[in-house]
Design an enzyme around this catalytic site. Sequence first.
Site, short mmCIF file in Angstrom:
data_model
loop_
_atom_site.label_atom_id
_atom_site.label_comp_id
_atom_site.label_asym_id
_atom_site.label_seq_id
_atom_site.Cartn_x
_atom_site.Cartn_y
_atom_site.Cartn_z
N HIS B 85 1.34 -7.21 -5.87
CA HIS B 85 0.13 -6.67 -6.09
C HIS B 85 -0.18 -6.45 -7.51
O HIS B 85 0.57 -6.44 -8.63
CB HIS B 85 0.41 -5.31 -5.43
CG HIS B 85 -0.88 -4.42 -5.55
ND1 HIS B 85 -1.72 -4.56 -4.52
CD2 HIS B 85 -1.35 -3.59 -6.36
CE1 HIS B 85 -2.67 -3.57 -4.89
NE2 HIS B 85 -2.44 -3.11 -5.80
N ASP B 164 -3.70 5.73 5.24
CA ASP B 164 -4.13 5.50 3.56
C ASP B 164 -5.52 5.37 3.50
O ASP B 164 -6.12 6.10 2.68
CB ASP B 164 -3.40 4.34 3.13
CG ASP B 164 -4.15 4.08 1.73
OD1 ASP B 164 -3.87 4.85 0.90
OD2 ASP B 164 -4.64 2.96 1.68
N ARG B 171 -10.52 11.37 -0.22
CA ARG B 171 -10.44 11.36 -1.72
C ARG B 171 -11.80 11.01 -2.30
O ARG B 171 -12.12 11.77 -3.37
CB ARG B 171 -9.38 10.73 -2.07
CG ARG B 171 -7.96 11.18 -1.87
CD ARG B 171 -6.78 10.14 -2.19
NE ARG B 171 -6.76 9.65 -3.42
CZ ARG B 171 -6.29 8.61 -3.90
NH1 ARG B 171 -5.79 7.78 -2.97
NH2 ARG B 171 -6.04 8.28 -5.00
N SER B 186 -0.89 5.43 -2.38
CA SER B 186 -1.97 4.59 -1.58
C SER B 186 -1.58 3.12 -1.60
O SER B 186 -1.48 2.27 -0.50
CB SER B 186 -3.46 4.64 -1.97
OG SER B 186 -4.38 4.04 -1.64
N LYS B 190 0.81 0.38 1.82
CA LYS B 190 0.31 -0.72 2.14
C LYS B 190 1.58 -1.74 2.11
O LYS B 190 1.85 -2.57 3.03
CB LYS B 190 -0.82 -1.44 1.78
CG LYS B 190 -1.99 -0.55 2.43
CD LYS B 190 -3.47 -0.73 1.80
CE LYS B 190 -3.54 -0.11 0.42
NZ LYS B 190 -4.91 0.26 -0.20
#
Lengths: 440, 440
Positions: B85, B164, B171, B186, B190
């Site tokens: 990621h 999320d 948010r 967050s 995932k």
Amino acid sequence: MAEFSMVRTIERTRQGEALGAAAIEALVDGFTRGDIPDYQTAAWLMAVLWRGLAPDDLTALTMAMARSGDTLDLSSLGRPVADKHSTGGVGDKTTLVVAPIVAACGVPVAKMSGRGLGHTGGTIDKLESIPGFDPELTVARFMDVLRTSGLVLAGQSADLAPADGKLYALRDVTGTVPSIPLIASSIMSKKLAIGADAILLDVKVGRGAFMRTLPEATKLAETMVRIGTGAGKQTVAVISDMDRPLGRAVGNALEVIEAIETLRGGGPDDLRTLALHEAALLLVMTGAAPDEAAGERMAREAIASGAAFAKFADVIAAQGGDRHALEDFSSLPHVAAVQTVTAPASGYIAAIDPLAIGQAAMHLGAGRERKGDTIDPAVGIVLRATVGEWVERGAPLFDIHARDAAHAAAVRADALAGYRFSETPVAVPPLIKTTITAPT
Amino acid sequence: MAEFSMVRTIERTRQGEALGAAAIEALVDGFTRGDIPDYQTAAWLMAVLWRGLAPDDLTALTMAMARSGDTLDLSSLGRPVADKHSTGGVGDKTTLVVAPIVAACGVPVAKMSGRGLGHTGGTIDKLESIPGFDPELTVARFMDVLRTSGLVLAGQSADLAPADGKLYALRDVTGTVPSIPLIASSIMSKKLAIGADAILLDVKVGRGAFMRTLPEATKLAETMVRIGTGAGKQTVAVISDMDRPLGRAVGNALEVIEAIETLRGGGPDDLRTLALHEAALLLVMTGAAPDEAAGERMAREAIASGAAFAKFADVIAAQGGDRHALEDFSSLPHVAAVQTVTAPASGYIAAIDPLAIGQAAMHLGAGRERKGDTIDPAVGIVLRATVGEWVERGAPLFDIHARDAAHAAAVRADALAGYRFSETPVAVPPLIKTTITAPT
């Protein structure tokens, strides 16, 4: 101004930036109308807990909340009008003494009071122990009583500062109650909506108060004085002791009796001292007395002449109350039998925990554990000896006014546990900690 | 446990107290089901911004969010699976290089990517510039491609960690986005829902990244590594430079071309260096390489042998993409004419602001100003010289790939304003700032 953005407003508050009056007004208006969703307001409230609010923003917030509903126009009275607020304590019947004294000295007093919750009582609950007394007045009737009697003692109108009521309900369910700016703003918004010229704030400090420490109480007092002054009102705060009950009576009818005794020249020393100090301040603030010493002389004279008690009796009668009950206490609600608790040992009384006494009175039925609970005007606790005094083993310590022996027995031990004794003389902490007369 | 109270949970968070896994799970479940009103969650989120969350609470929060929807079971592959990621940057096509290299070395790579917003691109947007490529896979198809190709490059499923998505939406409108624990949670929720065994995180730092400073980036990286490790996953974070664009191409098809060039042994130095480092780390984490040096040798060999590019071509074809276009770039979307911008003066390139380049590319149509905007896969900017290099006045500085001359002209000055020149040689800041391999 630029278009209002609630997200941007939350972000700025979170970063400790000032918002400006226009944004604050847009926030209060939007929240009151329901245009701003509660989730945004809730996040903003927590950001205020975190970062506080700039002084000018806090004044703007308070004024916007004050303007969110009905506001009174007291200018038609043609004289400065006084108002008085206490942050709440155990045995705090000071308003019932101060307001008639000040009114008897020729200064109109416009007072709206709330109801009690938890271990602290509410002025309206106390007054409602007088048969026939009606605190629920329309605005027209409020003005009428004020004009005729020079004094009015009303319940809080739901139409007064509705933004405050709505905001408080949201704070209550979002963990955002204990913020000094928000507490100050909530109190002051209602004062500003009533619109008196001189506002005397009694900020209680100690175990029996919402503010437990002097720094916290001082911060709240300073914040409210700053808001009031910023809104163009004479505002003074007295910080007074709530590490012991005020006076000796705790319970609704019992406190009315003690207030009447004080208005007639008797009553406990601490209550009289505090009431004279607050009355003197209000007389100075409204221009009725040149200085505090003169104000206190006027207040003492109003008691000695019977004018203060007469003023109290007048306003009670004007609001439907039984004037006779103020002279014959057997006409007030009372219990069938009083249980006297005696000292378990000889000694000086070193402390009486106001929380223990307040909660015992609440459990007897004098207060509400939850909003909407009904209260029993007759019950309560009367101290027979207080902090600093010597008691012999077996001498009366306090009386329990309970509806029956079982209720008395249920609170006896907890109330007694609030006492601490000493073999040597103890210093009594000062009743009046400080008086804040100007914004810092 | 005691009955869950959201108000109490908010209060405890506000006071910086740990909540415990049971309360965190009740919160996530209640919020996802809609039993906890948004205003309470919003206040809680702001309290988290204020006070943070205890490490165990943060891991519990992330795992509860991961479990709020579909989770994949990758154990049927019988081998450790890798995931990667990036927090997002300008010109960041690293995933397109790392994933095929690692897969070519025998380690399955299960990758779900998001779409780009603002000046940063998204891996899925880049891949969609390949004719026919389909990132929208069902769970069954995702597993199928992964099992067959040893690699899958899919879009983010809406059924993955829906808590999320719901929390992020709240948010976004309550000023509670910039919280490192919430950002970390967050991202990691995932990753945990996908369930890979080894998670490599590329945290970008600099003007073109969400984290502007090294301390912030380090905190985010450490927080994510702690969450991943706490959830039982091998988790490593690389902090890499985003004070200049990564590589030379910025724009969707343009970045695919640069990734392919890199997979075939060419490409820019910085992209190759970063990709080899990340691939080596994943090979070590999954047990395919004994140490980083060996991992890097394997990665280089996968490029040299053609296996990495072949793996990329395989997965593109498996997901419907035109394999031919990966060899003949004229089959990829491209503009009719390229405008070359030349150096206004001779000098060393001291800086290229990635924000200026990223925003210029976005304005050309390579990115989205708002969610839902359509993007143009052909357009973008290609740097002809980069930081630290000497350019003669009039030499090519960058190419603008625009749909027409007007669009090119519109961004030319802003992109050029991102360049700073120096008369003396400049030090190029290190590409890889640090690698965090264990929780601190």
